[in-house]
Design a protein around this motif. Structure first.
Motif, PDB file in Angstrom:
ATOM      1  N   GLN A   1     -18.050 -27.026  40.403  1.00  0.00           N
ATOM      2  CA  GLN A   1     -17.080 -26.469  39.464  1.00  0.00           C
ATOM      3  C   GLN A   1     -16.517 -25.145  39.978  1.00  0.00           C
ATOM      4  OE1 GLN A   1     -15.853 -27.852  36.549  1.00  0.00           O
ATOM      5  NE2 GLN A   1     -14.435 -26.109  36.647  1.00  0.00           N
ATOM      6  N   GLU A   2     -17.393 -24.276  40.508  1.00  0.00           N
ATOM      7  CA  GLU A   2     -16.945 -22.996  41.045  1.00  0.00           C
ATOM      8  C   GLU A   2     -16.057 -23.193  42.267  1.00  0.00           C
ATOM      9  OE1 GLU A   2     -20.097 -20.277  41.814  1.00  0.00           O
ATOM     10  OE2 GLU A   2     -21.037 -20.537  39.853  1.00  0.00           O
ATOM     11  N   THR A   3     -16.417 -24.170  43.092  1.00  0.00           N
ATOM     12  CA  THR A   3     -15.600 -24.473  44.276  1.00  0.00           C
ATOM     13  C   THR A   3     -14.221 -24.945  43.871  1.00  0.00           C
ATOM     14  OG1 THR A   3     -17.589 -25.078  45.537  1.00  0.00           O
ATOM     15  CG2 THR A   3     -15.465 -25.850  46.381  1.00  0.00           C
ATOM     16  N   LEU A   4     -14.184 -25.831  42.887  1.00  0.00           N
ATOM     17  CA  LEU A   4     -12.906 -26.374  42.416  1.00  0.00           C
ATOM     18  C   LEU A   4     -12.016 -25.268  41.861  1.00  0.00           C
ATOM     19  CD1 LEU A   4     -11.156 -28.850  41.891  1.00  0.00           C
ATOM     20  CD2 LEU A   4     -12.344 -29.147  39.699  1.00  0.00           C
ATOM     21  N   GLU A   5     -12.600 -24.370  41.115  1.00  0.00           N
ATOM     22  CA  GLU A   5     -11.815 -23.258  40.555  1.00  0.00           C
ATOM     23  C   GLU A   5     -11.294 -22.353  41.677  1.00  0.00           C
ATOM     24  OE1 GLU A   5     -14.493 -21.345  37.911  1.00  0.00           O
ATOM     25  OE2 GLU A   5     -14.467 -22.965  36.411  1.00  0.00           O
ATOM     26  N   ALA A   6     -12.125 -22.135  42.703  1.00  0.00           N
ATOM     27  CA  ALA A   6     -11.745 -21.229  43.792  1.00  0.00           C
ATOM     28  C   ALA A   6     -10.607 -21.776  44.646  1.00  0.00           C
ATOM     29  CB  ALA A   6     -12.952 -20.936  44.674  1.00  0.00           C
ATOM     30  N   ILE A   7     -10.512 -23.089  44.744  1.00  0.00           N
ATOM     31  CA  ILE A   7      -9.460 -23.670  45.589  1.00  0.00           C
ATOM     32  C   ILE A   7      -8.172 -23.968  44.825  1.00  0.00           C
ATOM     33  CG2 ILE A   7     -11.130 -24.674  47.211  1.00  0.00           C
ATOM     34  CD1 ILE A   7     -10.604 -27.389  45.899  1.00  0.00           C
ATOM     35  N   GLY A   8      -8.146 -23.614  43.559  1.00  0.00           N
ATOM     36  CA  GLY A   8      -6.909 -23.768  42.811  1.00  0.00           C
ATOM     37  C   GLY A   8      -6.844 -24.980  41.910  1.00  0.00           C
TER      38      GLY A   8
ATOM     39  N   MET B   1     -30.826 -26.130  43.352  1.00  0.00           N
ATOM     40  CA  MET B   1     -29.425 -25.768  43.146  1.00  0.00           C
ATOM     41  C   MET B   1     -28.816 -26.585  42.002  1.00  0.00           C
ATOM     42  SD  MET B   1     -27.738 -25.427  46.956  1.00  0.00           S
ATOM     43  CE  MET B   1     -28.348 -24.243  48.147  1.00  0.00           C
ATOM     44  N   ASN B   2     -27.899 -25.971  41.282  1.00  0.00           N
ATOM     45  CA  ASN B   2     -27.135 -26.679  40.263  1.00  0.00           C
ATOM     46  C   ASN B   2     -25.834 -27.145  40.926  1.00  0.00           C
ATOM     47  OD1 ASN B   2     -25.487 -27.473  38.125  1.00  0.00           O
ATOM     48  ND2 ASN B   2     -26.403 -25.977  36.721  1.00  0.00           N
ATOM     49  N   TYR B   3     -25.861 -28.385  41.448  1.00  0.00           N
ATOM     50  CA  TYR B   3     -24.742 -28.870  42.244  1.00  0.00           C
ATOM     51  C   TYR B   3     -23.460 -29.036  41.419  1.00  0.00           C
ATOM     52  CZ  TYR B   3     -28.476 -29.765  45.560  1.00  0.00           C
ATOM     53  OH  TYR B   3     -29.535 -29.616  46.402  1.00  0.00           O
ATOM     54  N   LYS B   4     -23.619 -29.345  40.144  1.00  0.00           N
ATOM     55  CA  LYS B   4     -22.449 -29.475  39.284  1.00  0.00           C
ATOM     56  C   LYS B   4     -21.757 -28.124  39.118  1.00  0.00           C
ATOM     57  CE  LYS B   4     -20.938 -31.439  34.881  1.00  0.00           C
ATOM     58  NZ  LYS B   4     -21.367 -32.167  33.659  1.00  0.00           N
ATOM     59  N   GLU B   5     -22.559 -27.087  38.959  1.00  0.00           N
ATOM     60  CA  GLU B   5     -22.005 -25.739  38.810  1.00  0.00           C
ATOM     61  C   GLU B   5     -21.334 -25.285  40.110  1.00  0.00           C
ATOM     62  OE1 GLU B   5     -23.774 -21.263  38.145  1.00  0.00           O
ATOM     63  OE2 GLU B   5     -24.681 -22.920  37.012  1.00  0.00           O
ATOM     64  N   ILE B   6     -21.971 -25.608  41.247  1.00  0.00           N
ATOM     65  CA  ILE B   6     -21.389 -25.250  42.545  1.00  0.00           C
ATOM     66  C   ILE B   6     -20.051 -25.951  42.732  1.00  0.00           C
ATOM     67  CG2 ILE B   6     -21.677 -25.459  45.047  1.00  0.00           C
ATOM     68  CD1 ILE B   6     -24.716 -25.259  44.554  1.00  0.00           C
TER      69      ILE B   6
ATOM     70  N   LYS C   1     -24.332 -33.787  48.034  1.00  0.00           N
ATOM     71  CA  LYS C   1     -24.636 -33.669  46.601  1.00  0.00           C
ATOM     72  C   LYS C   1     -23.541 -32.897  45.873  1.00  0.00           C
ATOM     73  CE  LYS C   1     -29.585 -33.894  47.560  1.00  0.00           C
ATOM     74  NZ  LYS C   1     -30.868 -33.168  47.610  1.00  0.00           N
ATOM     75  N   VAL C   2     -23.027 -31.859  46.524  1.00  0.00           N
ATOM     76  CA  VAL C   2     -21.897 -31.128  45.937  1.00  0.00           C
ATOM     77  C   VAL C   2     -20.671 -32.044  45.868  1.00  0.00           C
ATOM     78  CG1 VAL C   2     -20.304 -29.203  46.263  1.00  0.00           C
ATOM     79  CG2 VAL C   2     -22.741 -28.883  46.713  1.00  0.00           C
ATOM     80  N   PHE C   3     -20.456 -32.807  46.923  1.00  0.00           N
ATOM     81  CA  PHE C   3     -19.280 -33.682  46.966  1.00  0.00           C
ATOM     82  C   PHE C   3     -19.318 -34.731  45.852  1.00  0.00           C
ATOM     83  CE2 PHE C   3     -16.946 -37.419  48.629  1.00  0.00           C
ATOM     84  CZ  PHE C   3     -15.704 -36.828  48.800  1.00  0.00           C
ATOM     85  N   LYS C   4     -20.511 -35.252  45.545  1.00  0.00           N
ATOM     86  CA  LYS C   4     -20.629 -36.246  44.476  1.00  0.00           C
ATOM     87  C   LYS C   4     -20.151 -35.666  43.148  1.00  0.00           C
ATOM     88  CE  LYS C   4     -23.933 -39.321  42.209  1.00  0.00           C
ATOM     89  NZ  LYS C   4     -23.520 -38.943  40.852  1.00  0.00           N
ATOM     90  N   GLU C   5     -20.591 -34.457  42.844  1.00  0.00           N
ATOM     91  CA  GLU C   5     -20.142 -33.803  41.603  1.00  0.00           C
ATOM     92  C   GLU C   5     -18.655 -33.460  41.686  1.00  0.00           C
ATOM     93  OE1 GLU C   5     -21.976 -33.581  39.044  1.00  0.00           O
ATOM     94  OE2 GLU C   5     -23.955 -34.016  39.893  1.00  0.00           O
ATOM     95  N   PHE C   6     -18.231 -33.054  42.870  1.00  0.00           N
ATOM     96  CA  PHE C   6     -16.838 -32.663  43.096  1.00  0.00           C
ATOM     97  C   PHE C   6     -15.891 -33.835  42.844  1.00  0.00           C
ATOM     98  CE2 PHE C   6     -13.147 -31.679  45.765  1.00  0.00           C
ATOM     99  CZ  PHE C   6     -12.911 -30.336  45.452  1.00  0.00           C
ATOM    100  N   THR C   7     -16.257 -35.002  43.336  1.00  0.00           N
ATOM    101  CA  THR C   7     -15.385 -36.175  43.162  1.00  0.00           C
ATOM    102  C   THR C   7     -15.338 -36.632  41.711  1.00  0.00           C
ATOM    103  OG1 THR C   7     -17.242 -37.622  43.798  1.00  0.00           O
ATOM    104  CG2 THR C   7     -15.676 -37.031  45.515  1.00  0.00           C
ATOM    105  N   ASP C   8     -16.437 -36.464  41.002  1.00  0.00           N
ATOM    106  CA  ASP C   8     -16.427 -36.826  39.575  1.00  0.00           C
ATOM    107  C   ASP C   8     -15.443 -35.951  38.806  1.00  0.00           C
ATOM    108  OD1 ASP C   8     -18.349 -38.728  40.029  1.00  0.00           O
ATOM    109  OD2 ASP C   8     -20.040 -37.469  39.417  1.00  0.00           O
ATOM    110  N   MET C   9     -15.301 -34.704  39.239  1.00  0.00           N
ATOM    111  CA  MET C   9     -14.400 -33.777  38.549  1.00  0.00           C
ATOM    112  C   MET C   9     -12.948 -33.960  38.960  1.00  0.00           C
ATOM    113  SD  MET C   9     -16.635 -30.283  38.953  1.00  0.00           S
ATOM    114  CE  MET C   9     -18.314 -30.158  38.343  1.00  0.00           C
TER     115      MET C   9
END
Length: 478
Positions: free
Chosen positions: A8-15, A1-6, A72-80
């Motif tokens: 990013q898509e999650t962040l966009e979806a939640i506003g 999985m591309n966790y950074k991409e996931i 792993k998604v959360f790690k990328e999520f927090t960086d963003m």
């Protein structure tokens, strides 16, 4: 999985990050407190392969990624988003601001009891093992394993001691957790709990007999008599006393000079709270707790299988609201006072509901041709049968609606059956297939039959509803 991409898509979806008040994760879910949940792009989240489901409860928006993926998604999520360092406590606090008074009360109970559940479950499972060793006729006709093999007697006695510890000293666990939740020093709360089960006191389980025989011991202080009675296995007295202790402590710290704070504040807090506990709070809440237990028993005995069917039908909807956490206090009291109550029927109802949710999800797995839904349903269905229903309920059944209907029908009928036969748990554990060892040995067969009924009806009804919807052309998954 591309966790950074996931991420990013999650962040966009939640506003976007501007919509995030707090973020954290647990074992399977990204837990978010959002400023505005109405702007969430639900369709986008539903279309993501990595997302196993979403739901909103208790002021939190939660996205299920699954164990091993969420961190792993959360790690990328927090960086963003810059939310690194936040905990579930931060999310709980931010989410609580959006709750009504009833939701905040239920959350308070959850915050107190959820941390001590591992200790209670450990004791409960040990009780289940002791039940297997000492139950007559379970494995050997007319005998228990201990009777057939006397060398196992001390092993059973040891296990029983280990199992009872969490319930005998329950006020210590609750005192620590509750005082911490109410903003006080948790170690003073634990000390209060120790005071309430001190061996110099009359054991709380012997209070009823001592009251009848007139042998209750007293402290006689300046002509004023205070009952020397313990609070073993109680819930309400220590909850109320912990609240009072926390408020007394925080009030004292505002007025006691800092030079004397460490000396006087703990002394006065314990002494004042202790006096109030044994003179007013304890006796009153003990009576209230007895009324609560008696009321639950009366309701269970009076309404019979009809009441059981209603409870089984409503249990899953109650879980959706989060109010099932309030049952923890009641169930703990039922088990602690088992000599009178005979055990907990709530555990049995929860099992019937969980098995039904799992069966409905597995029916979706069998019927659907959607590969993503198949993958989610297979894992979620098995998880529900083992007692964890969130992935099944929120990731599959509620989204499709018809499996949820099938599940609550199965739960209602199965609960009516087990209620008719007065099936009760004598310990806590996993409310699902593994819960067999938590059931009184005389009711294990009825418990198993109840689970079979729950599974079969939920599975069949879900398939019937799926085929009906397929004929109407509205079922996308099949």
């Amino acid at each position: 999985m591309n966790y950074k991409e996931i991420a990013q898509e999650t962040l966009e979806a939640i506003g976007g990050k501007e919509n995030i008040a707090a973020a954290a994760h647990c074992a399977t879910r990204l837990r978010l407190a959002l400023h505005d949940e109405s702007i969430v792009d639900q369709a986008k989240l539903d279309g993501m392969d990595a997302v196993k489901g979403t739901f909103s409860t208790g002021g939190q928006y939660q996205i299920i990624f699954g164990s091993g993926t969420v961190n792993k998604v959360f790690k990328e999520f927090t960086d963003m988003t810059g939310t690194n360092g936040m905990s579930t406590a931060d999310v709980n606090s931010a989410g609580a601001k959006k709750m009504n008074p009833l939701q905040r009360f239920v959350k308070m109970l959850s915050d107190i009891f959820v941390p001590i559940i591992p200790a209670i479950v450990a004791g409960g499972l040990l009780m289940g093992i002791n039940n297997l060793l000492t139950a007559q006729g379970l494995f050997i006709d007319g005998k228990s394993l201990v009777e057939a093999y006397p060398d196992m007697a001390d092993l059973a006695a040891l296990i029983n001691t280990f199992a009872n510890a969490a319930f005998v000293f329950l006020p210590i666990l609750i005192g620590f957790s509750a005082t911490q939740r109410f903003g006080g020093n948790p170690y003073l709360g634990a000390t209060l709990g120790m005071l309430m089960v001190h061996p110099d006191l009359l054991n709380g389980w012997g209070y009823g007999g001592a009251l009848v025989s007139g042998e209750i011991p007293y402290w006689s202080i300046f002509g004023f008599e205070i009952e020397k009675v313990g609070y073993q296995g109680t819930v309400l007295p220590v909850l109320a006393a912990s609240f009072i202790l926390a408020k007394i402590e925080t009030s004292l710290r505002k007025v006691v000079p800092s030079a004397l704070d460490n000396l006087l504040t703990p002394l006065l807090t314990i002494f004042i709270t202790g006096i109030l506990t044994f003179t007013l709070v304890g006796p009153f809440t003990r009576a209230a707790g007895n009324l609560l237990s008696d009321g639950m028993i009366w309701l269970y005995d009076t309404t019979g299988f009809i009441g059981g069917a209603i409870f089984g039908l409503l249990y899953a909807p109650i879980v959706i609201t989060g109010m099932h956490h309030s049952f923890i206090a009641v169930e703990t009291q039922l088990l602690a006072d088992m000599a009178k109550t005979g055990g907990s029927f709530i555990f049995v109802v929860a099992t019937m509901s969980n098995v039904a949710q799992g069966a409905a999800t597995l029916a979706v797995f069998m019927m659907t041709k959607n590969n993503k839904l198949k993958g989610t349903a297979s894992a979620a269905g098995i998880s529900a049968l083992l007692g964890i229903t969130e992935p099944a309920m929120f990731g599959v059944n509620l989204k499709l609606r018809y499996p949820f209907i099938g599940a609550i029908i199965g739960s209602a009928i199965a609960t009516a059956f087990v209620t008719f036969f007065k099936v009760k748990a004598i310990a806590l554990g996993a409310a699902g297939l593994p819960g067999i060892i938590s059931i009184h040995h005389s009711s294990i067969l009825q418990y198993i039959i109840g689970m079979v009924i729950s599974f079969a009806i939920a599975f069949v009804v879900t398939i019937v509803l799926a085929k009906r919807d397929a004929k109407k052309g509205v079922q996308e998954a099949a």
